[in-house]
Scaffold this motif. Structure first.
Motif, mmCIF file in Angstrom:
data_model
loop_
_atom_site.group_PDB
_atom_site.id
_atom_site.type_symbol
_atom_site.label_atom_id
_atom_site.label_comp_id
_atom_site.label_asym_id
_atom_site.label_seq_id
_atom_site.Cartn_x
_atom_site.Cartn_y
_atom_site.Cartn_z
ATOM 1 N N GLY A 66 28.424 64.483 -32.044
ATOM 2 C CA GLY A 66 27.204 63.762 -31.702
ATOM 3 C C GLY A 66 26.094 64.009 -32.705
ATOM 4 N N VAL A 67 25.392 62.942 -33.071
ATOM 5 C CA VAL A 67 24.254 63.029 -33.996
ATOM 6 C C VAL A 67 23.073 62.309 -33.360
ATOM 7 C CG1 VAL A 67 23.354 62.446 -36.280
ATOM 8 C CG2 VAL A 67 25.759 63.092 -36.020
ATOM 9 N N PHE A 68 21.960 63.019 -33.204
ATOM 10 C CA PHE A 68 20.747 62.446 -32.636
ATOM 11 C C PHE A 68 19.727 62.231 -33.754
ATOM 12 C CE2 PHE A 68 22.943 64.396 -29.164
ATOM 13 C CZ PHE A 68 22.656 63.595 -28.055
ATOM 14 N N VAL A 69 19.131 61.048 -33.781
ATOM 15 C CA VAL A 69 18.208 60.688 -34.858
ATOM 16 C C VAL A 69 16.809 60.493 -34.285
ATOM 17 C CG1 VAL A 69 17.701 59.028 -36.692
ATOM 18 C CG2 VAL A 69 20.087 59.569 -36.121
ATOM 19 N N PHE A 70 15.853 61.282 -34.803
ATOM 20 C CA PHE A 70 14.451 61.172 -34.386
ATOM 21 C C PHE A 70 13.563 61.177 -35.617
ATOM 22 C CE2 PHE A 70 16.632 63.025 -30.749
ATOM 23 C CZ PHE A 70 16.176 62.218 -29.715
ATOM 24 N N VAL A 71 13.414 60.016 -36.215
ATOM 25 C CA VAL A 71 12.574 59.894 -37.417
ATOM 26 C C VAL A 71 11.404 58.946 -37.158
ATOM 27 C CG1 VAL A 71 14.399 60.489 -39.050
ATOM 28 C CG2 VAL A 71 14.131 58.109 -38.334
ATOM 29 N N GLY A 72 11.010 58.834 -35.909
ATOM 30 C CA GLY A 72 9.877 57.988 -35.548
ATOM 31 C C GLY A 72 10.293 56.719 -34.840
ATOM 32 N N ARG A 73 9.304 56.017 -34.317
ATOM 33 C CA ARG A 73 9.537 54.749 -33.626
ATOM 34 C C ARG A 73 8.561 53.705 -34.147
ATOM 35 N NH1 ARG A 73 12.783 55.298 -29.117
ATOM 36 N NH2 ARG A 73 12.164 53.276 -28.334
ATOM 37 N N ASP A 74 8.984 52.459 -34.142
ATOM 38 C CA ASP A 74 8.116 51.342 -34.500
ATOM 39 C C ASP A 74 7.652 50.664 -33.213
ATOM 40 O OD1 ASP A 74 8.348 51.657 -37.296
ATOM 41 O OD2 ASP A 74 10.303 50.669 -37.259
ATOM 42 N N VAL A 75 6.354 50.738 -32.957
ATOM 43 C CA VAL A 75 5.780 50.152 -31.746
ATOM 44 C C VAL A 75 5.618 48.650 -31.947
ATOM 45 C CG1 VAL A 75 3.848 50.242 -30.143
ATOM 46 C CG2 VAL A 75 4.556 52.308 -31.328
ATOM 47 N N LEU A 76 6.080 47.882 -30.972
ATOM 48 C CA LEU A 76 6.044 46.412 -31.091
ATOM 49 C C LEU A 76 4.707 45.888 -30.573
ATOM 50 C CD1 LEU A 76 9.703 45.712 -29.911
ATOM 51 C CD2 LEU A 76 8.844 46.061 -32.226
ATOM 52 N N ASN A 77 3.668 46.128 -31.382
ATOM 53 C CA ASN A 77 2.307 45.751 -30.975
ATOM 54 C C ASN A 77 1.779 44.512 -31.685
ATOM 55 O OD1 ASN A 77 1.732 46.611 -33.579
ATOM 56 N ND2 ASN A 77 0.919 48.593 -32.936
ATOM 57 N N GLU A 78 2.648 43.795 -32.386
ATOM 58 C CA GLU A 78 2.214 42.643 -33.188
ATOM 59 C C GLU A 78 1.397 41.592 -32.422
ATOM 60 O OE1 GLU A 78 2.277 41.675 -36.509
ATOM 61 O OE2 GLU A 78 2.619 43.820 -36.731
ATOM 62 N N PRO A 79 1.740 41.314 -31.151
ATOM 63 C CA PRO A 79 0.940 40.299 -30.443
ATOM 64 C C PRO A 79 -0.545 40.634 -30.319
ATOM 65 C CG PRO A 79 3.009 40.667 -29.291
ATOM 66 C CD PRO A 79 2.909 41.726 -30.345
ATOM 67 N N LEU A 80 -0.900 41.894 -30.475
ATOM 68 C CA LEU A 80 -2.308 42.298 -30.347
ATOM 69 C C LEU A 80 -3.082 42.147 -31.648
ATOM 70 C CD1 LEU A 80 -1.909 45.571 -28.244
ATOM 71 C CD2 LEU A 80 -2.472 43.275 -27.411
ATOM 72 N N LYS A 81 -2.382 41.878 -32.745
ATOM 73 C CA LYS A 81 -3.030 41.804 -34.049
ATOM 74 C C LYS A 81 -3.813 40.493 -34.182
ATOM 75 C CE LYS A 81 -2.053 43.304 -38.739
ATOM 76 N NZ LYS A 81 -0.980 43.747 -39.663
ATOM 77 N N GLN A 82 -5.075 40.625 -34.555
ATOM 78 C CA GLN A 82 -5.953 39.468 -34.678
ATOM 79 C C GLN A 82 -5.928 38.913 -36.102
ATOM 80 O OE1 GLN A 82 -7.733 38.710 -31.366
ATOM 81 N NE2 GLN A 82 -5.837 39.913 -31.206
ATOM 82 N N GLU A 83 -6.562 37.770 -36.299
ATOM 83 C CA GLU A 83 -6.534 37.113 -37.604
ATOM 84 C C GLU A 83 -7.136 37.977 -38.708
ATOM 85 O OE1 GLU A 83 -8.110 33.202 -37.733
ATOM 86 O OE2 GLU A 83 -6.702 32.380 -36.271
ATOM 87 N N ASP A 84 -8.131 38.789 -38.366
ATOM 88 C CA ASP A 84 -8.785 39.608 -39.380
ATOM 89 C C ASP A 84 -8.074 40.937 -39.626
ATOM 90 O OD1 ASP A 84 -9.352 40.995 -37.074
ATOM 91 O OD2 ASP A 84 -11.537 40.875 -37.264
ATOM 92 N N GLY A 85 -6.909 41.136 -38.976
ATOM 93 C CA GLY A 85 -6.153 42.360 -39.180
ATOM 94 C C GLY A 85 -6.450 43.459 -38.184
ATOM 95 N N SER A 86 -7.495 43.302 -37.399
ATOM 96 C CA SER A 86 -7.811 44.280 -36.358
ATOM 97 C C SER A 86 -6.906 44.058 -35.153
ATOM 98 C CB SER A 86 -9.281 44.167 -35.944
ATOM 99 O OG SER A 86 -9.521 42.905 -35.320
#
Length: 309
Positions: A232-252
């Protein structure tokens, strides 16, 4: 106009839809591009969901959820949400095909995905010996040796967790120092059955038809290859949060996030923007378990009903 727009069709989004519609909200739509169920549908074995005595696959666990959650009027729109904006008290939900819908409240339940380490064999053996969830899969390696790849707080915490189940844990890290908090490092070093394998690169995870049988690491100093025979090999090198819908036109972003991009919420799943809620793995301090995501969805829905009332 929608009473509630739910973005994401995993356990958090589905449960929120069930509680919201059963609680009296009439116009509730869940936006989910594929079939509802979430990431857990890709898990081959689950045995820690309360009330389920038998080991089952994630697909089996989730198969009845959509029908139950839609029984009280939850609508499912097979669209990907590209952006959520707010003008006054009203939200506008824009989908990838350019269509828009207005909503009085929004729940973001898009989750997060484990970041890949990028070594040979990672894709081939994922779910067949490679895991990104020690809580889910650690028990299958009881009294066996395993390897864990990573060097942050989550990696070291999961190594300590696995050390209580497994006979030995090889902690594999590309540097000779860790990014974790000093207290976490101290806790890890106190575990006698954790062996640190540092300043190395993972060359390959290999196996056979039954799954993983080992991994090879290469020393950055000497170039020496070391073969770790583990199932068994467990991989924990971070996660990518799927927050794209919150991104506004100006990048905020529409609401406050932490440094990792996770949505900051309170105990009611409220964000910094009135009427906007977040649940499941997309929020801060998420346990990344199905039962916890479902609880988040129920909590959010109960408080959204109160907000709209």
């Amino acid at each position: 106009m929608l009473d509630l727009a739910i973005i994401g069709g995993g356990p958090a989004g589905l449960t929120a839809g069930l509680y919201a519609t059963r609680g009296g909200l009439k116009d509730v739509t869940m936006f989910e591009m594929g079939m509802p169920g979430g990431q857990i549908t890709g898990s081959s074995e689950i045995e820690n969901y309360p009330g389920q005595g038998e080991i089952m696959s994630g697909m089996d666990l989730m198969q009845n959820w959509p029908e139950q959650c839609q029984k009280f009027g939850l609508k499912h729109e097979m669209s990907q949400v590209s952006r959520v904006t707010k003008n006054g008290d009203i939200f506008t939900v824009t989908t990838s095909d350019g269509k828009t819908q207005e909503a009085k409240s929004v729940l973001l339940a898009t989750g997060s995905v484990p970041r890949k380490a990028g070594f040979k064999g990672e894709n081939e053996f994922f779910g067949r010996g490679i895991s990104t969830c020690a809580t889910c899969d650690g028990f299958f390696y009881k009294n066996k040796e395993v390897a864990l790849v990573g060097g942050g707080d989550s990696a070291l915490e999961e190594a300590v967790y696995l050390s209580k189940i497994c006979s030995k844990v090889y902690l594999v890290h590309r540097r000779d120092t860790y990014r974790a908090a000093p207290s976490t490092i101290e806790h890890m070093k106190a575990c006698e059955n954790i062996e640190e394998v540092t300043n190395v690169t993972v060359e390959e995870v290999y196996g056979d038809a039954s799954g993983v049988t080992g991994l090879k690491v290469k020393s950055k100093e000497s170039g020496e290859i070391r073969d770790l025979a583990v199932p068994g090999v467990f991989v924990f090198v971070g996660r990518d949060v799927l927050n794209e819908p919150l991104k506004q036109e100006d990048g905020s972003f529409l609401c406050d996030l932490d440094e990792q991009g996770q949505v900051i919420v309170d105990l009611k799943m409220k964000t910094s923007v009135p009427g906007l809620y977040a649940a499941g793995d997309v929020r801060i301090d998420a346990a990344k378990q199905v039962v916890c995501a479902a609880g988040d969805g129920a909590t959010a829905a109960v408080n959204i009903i109160e907000y709209l009332g």
